[in-house]
Design an enzyme around this catalytic site. Structure first.
Site, short mmCIF file in Angstrom:
data_model
loop_
_atom_site.label_atom_id
_atom_site.label_comp_id
_atom_site.label_asym_id
_atom_site.label_seq_id
_atom_site.Cartn_x
_atom_site.Cartn_y
_atom_site.Cartn_z
N ARG A 80 2.12 9.30 -0.97
CA ARG A 80 1.24 8.18 -1.20
C ARG A 80 0.53 8.52 -2.51
O ARG A 80 0.41 7.67 -3.54
CB ARG A 80 0.42 7.60 -0.25
CG ARG A 80 -0.31 6.30 -0.52
CD ARG A 80 -1.07 5.79 0.92
NE ARG A 80 -2.03 6.58 1.14
CZ ARG A 80 -2.77 6.68 2.39
NH1 ARG A 80 -2.39 5.34 2.88
NH2 ARG A 80 -3.66 7.37 2.54
N LYS A 183 -4.04 4.28 -3.79
CA LYS A 183 -5.45 4.48 -3.35
C LYS A 183 -6.11 5.08 -4.71
O LYS A 183 -6.18 6.20 -5.02
CB LYS A 183 -5.28 5.65 -2.19
CG LYS A 183 -6.28 5.84 -1.38
CD LYS A 183 -5.99 6.63 -0.20
CE LYS A 183 -7.25 7.03 0.71
NZ LYS A 183 -8.09 6.01 1.21
N GLU A 219 -7.70 -6.48 3.89
CA GLU A 219 -8.02 -5.14 4.47
C GLU A 219 -9.15 -5.28 5.26
O GLU A 219 -9.99 -6.13 5.04
CB GLU A 219 -8.24 -4.14 3.34
CG GLU A 219 -7.04 -3.76 2.48
CD GLU A 219 -6.43 -2.37 3.28
OE1 GLU A 219 -6.41 -2.37 4.41
OE2 GLU A 219 -6.08 -1.56 2.51
N1 PLP Z 1 -6.94 0.73 3.58
C1 PLP Z 1 -7.72 1.51 2.92
C2 PLP Z 1 -8.47 0.72 1.84
C3 PLP Z 1 -8.18 2.74 2.96
O1 PLP Z 1 -8.98 3.50 2.10
C4 PLP Z 1 -7.50 3.35 4.15
C5 PLP Z 1 -7.94 4.92 4.32
O2 PLP Z 1 -7.08 5.64 3.88
C6 PLP Z 1 -6.62 2.69 4.98
C7 PLP Z 1 -6.56 1.50 4.68
C8 PLP Z 1 -6.16 3.75 5.99
O3 PLP Z 1 -5.02 4.52 5.62
P1 PLP Z 1 -4.61 5.80 6.26
O4 PLP Z 1 -4.12 5.46 7.58
O5 PLP Z 1 -3.51 6.23 5.59
O6 PLP Z 1 -5.74 6.54 6.11
C1 COI Z 2 -9.62 7.34 4.66
O1 COI Z 2 -9.59 6.81 5.98
O2 COI Z 2 -9.16 8.68 4.61
C2 COI Z 2 -10.13 6.95 3.58
O3 COI Z 2 -9.87 7.05 2.65
C3 COI Z 2 -11.35 5.88 4.05
C4 COI Z 2 -12.34 6.30 2.95
C5 COI Z 2 -12.60 5.52 1.82
C6 COI Z 2 -13.46 6.60 3.63
#
Ligand code: PLP
Ligand code: COI
Length: 339
Positions: A80, A183, A219
């Site tokens: 990612r 991200k 989101e």
């Molecule tokens: N959506 C956003 C905007 C996020 O910042 C995150 C955190 O990383 C997620 C979703 C969840 O992604 P993940 O499960 O890969 O941490």
């Molecule tokens: C995560 O879940 O790793 C995120 O990046 C969320 C964060 C922006 C606090």
């Protein structure tokens, strides 16, 4: 150093001993370097400062019941980060370099990995930034890849307890053909104002709607949304949503437990029909949602009887945590064990 009170850790910055850095210059990555500094020295015209050439990741390491330390799905975070790099015209971080940096920084900070059973984990934050100077709007020639870590507690103060979320219609976190699905810092900058307002108004987080039609759930703050009904796990499909690695895991676990899984547009009105709702992500893990209030219409959606998470969210949470902490077999090979 005072002993760390693991049980009371917030989700926040915590100084540890070492971080890892690597510079990209003249078209290639250099060697990994270990640093004890919390600061980065960079050019005042660095593109990350002016034009948002910045991407980050987030993952966690857990101490298991067997005392082994497991990092959850680090390869997926590496992939990612490279999709984010591609989106902002930054060089990709080779998978081996990403993996080596992450494992090394955890090993160098082992004393900060929370013990099993404390409800805490070691958060791992990789960062990729344009550090070369530009004034014209174009990509830098030099980049820094950095990984730091810190022990953290639950993102939502409540832990695995239902939280309140607020639907907003007067802000978007990302444009339909913008950067919502990668991200990058800009998405989070755009979410700061509605997020702080939601906190002031008594909510744990904002729920954004799709930026185009304002019809569908997007989101849930820094996490993906899911709803559950009729033995089906339903999560929004949208070009502005960050594909959550936690959500990907939950979809597989739901399927394996005999549930149906749907990834599709979720109209706001459908909130009325869910038996359970939640937010999922690395920081959020699974945060059950007890109530959603639509800020504009005032409509309230209620889940979770007596302030307790629903049975399916609870089952999925326990399964996920079980895999991360070595209590359940890791049949998918999601964990990297480092000791
Ligand atoms: N959506 C956003 C905007 C996020 O910042 C995150 C955190 O990383 C997620 C979703 C969840 O992604 P993940 O499960 O890969 O941490
Ligand atoms: C995560 O879940 O790793 C995120 O990046 C969320 C964060 C922006 C606090």
């Amino acid at each position: 150093m005072n002993p760390i009170n693991w049980k009371c850790l917030p989700f926040g910055y915590f100084k540890t001993d070492f971080n890892i850095r690597c510079l990209y210059k003249d078209g290639k990555w250099g060697q990994l370097e270990v640093s004890e500094s919390e600061y980065i020295h960079m050019h005042m015209a660095a593109t990350c400062l002016h034009y948002g050439q910045e991407a980050f990741e987030g993952m966690k390491a857990f101490t298991g019941a067997d005392d082994k330390i497991r990092i959850f799905r680090l390869e997926e975070n590496g992939k990612r980060m490279n999709r984010s790099a591609d989106g902002l015209m930054m060089p990709e971080v080779p998978a081996d370099l990403f993996r080596e940096a992450v494992i090394k920084v955890v090993n160098l900070n082992l004393k900060y990995v929370p013990p099993y059973g404390e409800g805490a984990s070691l958060y791992i934050r990789p960062l990729l930034i344009g550090t070369g100077a530009q004034v014209g709007v174009k990509p830098a020639q030099e980049y820094t890849f950095l990984v730091f870590v810190g022990p953290v507690g639950p993102y939502f103060r409540e832990g695995f307890k239902p939280v309140k979320m607020q639907i907003v219609r007067d802000y978007d976190r990302a444009a339909p053909l913008g950067t919502g699905n990668i991200k990058v810092g800009g998405n989070y900058a755009a979410s700061l104002r509605p997020g702080s307002r939601a906190h002031e108004e008594g909510f744990a987080s904002v729920i954004f709607l799709d930026a185009k039609e304002k019809k569908y759930i997007d989101e849930a703050g820094p996490a993906n949304f899911f709803g559950i009904k009729n033995n089906t796990y339903i999560t929004p499909e949208s070009i502005t949503i960050l594909p959550s690695i936690t959500n990907m895991a939950l979809r597989e676990l739901a399927k394996e437990s005999g549930m149906k899984v749907e990834q599709r547009h979720v109209p706001v009105e459908e909130l009325e029909t869910f038996e359970e709702a939640g937010a999922c992500g690395t920081a959020a893990v699974i945060s059950p949602i007890g109530q959603i209030v639509d800020r504009e219409t005032g409509k309230v959606y209620q889940y979770c009887k007596d302030g307790v998470a629903g049975p399916i969210s609870t089952r999925l949470y326990n399964k996920l945590k079980g895999i991360q902490e070595g209590l359940e077999p890791d049949t998918h090979g999601w964990n990297t064990i480092i000791n």
